[in-house]
Design a protein around this motif. Structure first.
Motif, PDB file in Angstrom:
ATOM      1  N   LEU A  20       0.815  -1.206   0.000  1.00 12.96           N
ATOM      2  CA  LEU A  20       0.000   0.000   0.000  1.00 12.96           C
ATOM      3  C   LEU A  20       0.852   1.262   0.000  1.00 12.96           C
ATOM      4  N   LYS A  21       1.984   1.146   0.644  1.00 15.44           N
ATOM      5  CA  LYS A  21       2.801   2.334   0.839  1.00 15.44           C
ATOM      6  C   LYS A  21       4.212   1.890   1.184  1.00 15.44           C
ATOM      7  N   SER A  22       5.209   2.613   0.701  1.00 16.35           N
ATOM      8  CA  SER A  22       6.565   2.276   1.117  1.00 16.35           C
ATOM      9  C   SER A  22       7.213   3.464   1.807  1.00 16.35           C
ATOM     10  N   LEU A  23       8.031   3.144   2.773  1.00 15.70           N
ATOM     11  CA  LEU A  23       8.761   4.172   3.507  1.00 15.70           C
ATOM     12  C   LEU A  23      10.250   3.908   3.300  1.00 15.70           C
ATOM     13  N   PRO A  24      10.791   4.388   2.184  1.00 14.00           N
ATOM     14  CA  PRO A  24      12.183   4.054   1.838  1.00 14.00           C
ATOM     15  C   PRO A  24      13.188   4.448   2.917  1.00 14.00           C
ATOM     16  N   LYS A  25      12.976   5.561   3.566  1.00 11.52           N
ATOM     17  CA  LYS A  25      13.930   5.999   4.588  1.00 11.52           C
ATOM     18  C   LYS A  25      14.011   5.027   5.756  1.00 11.52           C
ATOM     19  N   GLU A  26      12.862   4.511   6.133  1.00 11.76           N
ATOM     20  CA  GLU A  26      12.840   3.579   7.256  1.00 11.76           C
ATOM     21  C   GLU A  26      13.057   2.134   6.824  1.00 11.76           C
ATOM     22  N   GLY A  27      12.977   1.892   5.526  1.00 12.51           N
ATOM     23  CA  GLY A  27      13.100   0.522   5.039  1.00 12.51           C
ATOM     24  C   GLY A  27      11.903  -0.327   5.408  1.00 12.51           C
ATOM     25  N   ARG A  28      10.749   0.307   5.502  1.00 19.70           N
ATOM     26  CA  ARG A  28       9.536  -0.405   5.905  1.00 19.70           C
ATOM     27  C   ARG A  28       8.433  -0.175   4.888  1.00 19.70           C
ATOM     28  N   ILE A  29       7.484  -1.099   4.880  1.00 21.99           N
ATOM     29  CA  ILE A  29       6.349  -0.986   3.966  1.00 21.99           C
ATOM     30  C   ILE A  29       5.047  -1.311   4.691  1.00 21.99           C
ATOM     31  N   PHE A  30       3.976  -0.810   4.122  1.00 22.87           N
ATOM     32  CA  PHE A  30       2.644  -1.177   4.584  1.00 22.87           C
ATOM     33  C   PHE A  30       2.057  -2.117   3.548  1.00 22.87           C
ATOM     34  N   VAL A  31       1.580  -3.261   3.992  1.00 19.12           N
ATOM     35  CA  VAL A  31       1.026  -4.249   3.081  1.00 19.12           C
ATOM     36  C   VAL A  31      -0.432  -4.507   3.455  1.00 19.12           C
ATOM     37  N   GLU A  32      -1.258  -4.568   2.420  1.00 14.23           N
ATOM     38  CA  GLU A  32      -2.696  -4.749   2.620  1.00 14.23           C
ATOM     39  C   GLU A  32      -3.019  -5.978   3.464  1.00 14.23           C
ATOM     40  N   GLY A  33      -3.695  -5.764   4.575  1.00 13.42           N
ATOM     41  CA  GLY A  33      -4.152  -6.875   5.415  1.00 13.42           C
ATOM     42  C   GLY A  33      -3.076  -7.561   6.240  1.00 13.42           C
ATOM     43  N   ILE A  34      -1.868  -7.018   6.215  1.00 14.10           N
ATOM     44  CA  ILE A  34      -0.752  -7.667   6.916  1.00 14.10           C
ATOM     45  C   ILE A  34      -0.363  -6.850   8.146  1.00 14.10           C
ATOM     46  N   ASN A  35      -0.081  -7.571   9.212  1.00 10.97           N
ATOM     47  CA  ASN A  35       0.319  -6.941  10.481  1.00 10.97           C
ATOM     48  C   ASN A  35      -0.724  -5.929  10.965  1.00 10.97           C
ATOM     49  N   LEU A  36      -1.963  -6.352  10.901  1.00  8.58           N
ATOM     50  CA  LEU A  36      -3.045  -5.464  11.317  1.00  8.58           C
ATOM     51  C   LEU A  36      -2.999  -5.206  12.809  1.00  8.58           C
ATOM     52  N   LYS A  37      -3.257  -3.982  13.129  1.00  8.36           N
ATOM     53  CA  LYS A  37      -3.332  -3.626  14.538  1.00  8.36           C
ATOM     54  C   LYS A  37      -4.739  -3.117  14.823  1.00  8.36           C
ATOM     55  N   LYS A  38      -5.254  -3.559  15.935  1.00  8.92           N
ATOM     56  CA  LYS A  38      -6.598  -3.126  16.298  1.00  8.92           C
ATOM     57  C   LYS A  38      -6.525  -1.756  16.948  1.00  8.92           C
TER      58      LYS A  38
END
Ligand SMILES: [Zn+2]
Length: 109
Positions: free
Chosen positions: A24-42
């Protein structure tokens, strides 16, 4: 960063291991990404009006890009990514284009 927004990735570690989903989104500076439906937090949202119930919504948490592999859109395999540099096809052009390639099928991805 090798993974971009819109890529389909395979999760290779963590509780969502083995699943494939869209970035869904990448954060190149942090080396992290947001992935649809993954690592969901309530997240509990408070009621906005009186008499309304609070809701629990799932929001994706970011994951480290090292926890995923790109699923090649050409061969459909979770592949390692390489880069190739190609010169612009125009004569006298000094421009160079960088492409990602799938190391399995050698396609540009
Ligand atoms: Zn491929």
């Amino acid at each position: 960063m090798k993974i971009k927004k819109g890529d389909i990735v395979l999760i290779i570690s963590g509780k969502d291991k083995g699943r494939t989903a869209k970035v869904l989104k990448s954060l190149p500076k942090e080396g992290r990404i947001f992935v649809e439906g993954i690592n969901l937090k309530k997240k509990h949202s408070k009621p906005k009006k009186q008499g309304e119930k609070g809701q629990v919504i799932n929001i994706p948490g970011s994951i480290e890009v090292s926890n995923v592999k790109l699923v090649c859109p050409k061969c459909g395999k979770a592949a390692r990514i390489g880069y190739i540099i190609e010169k612009d096809s125009l004569k006298n052009s000094k421009k160079q284009n960088k492409f990602r390639i799938c190391k399995k099928c050698k396609s540009k991805v």
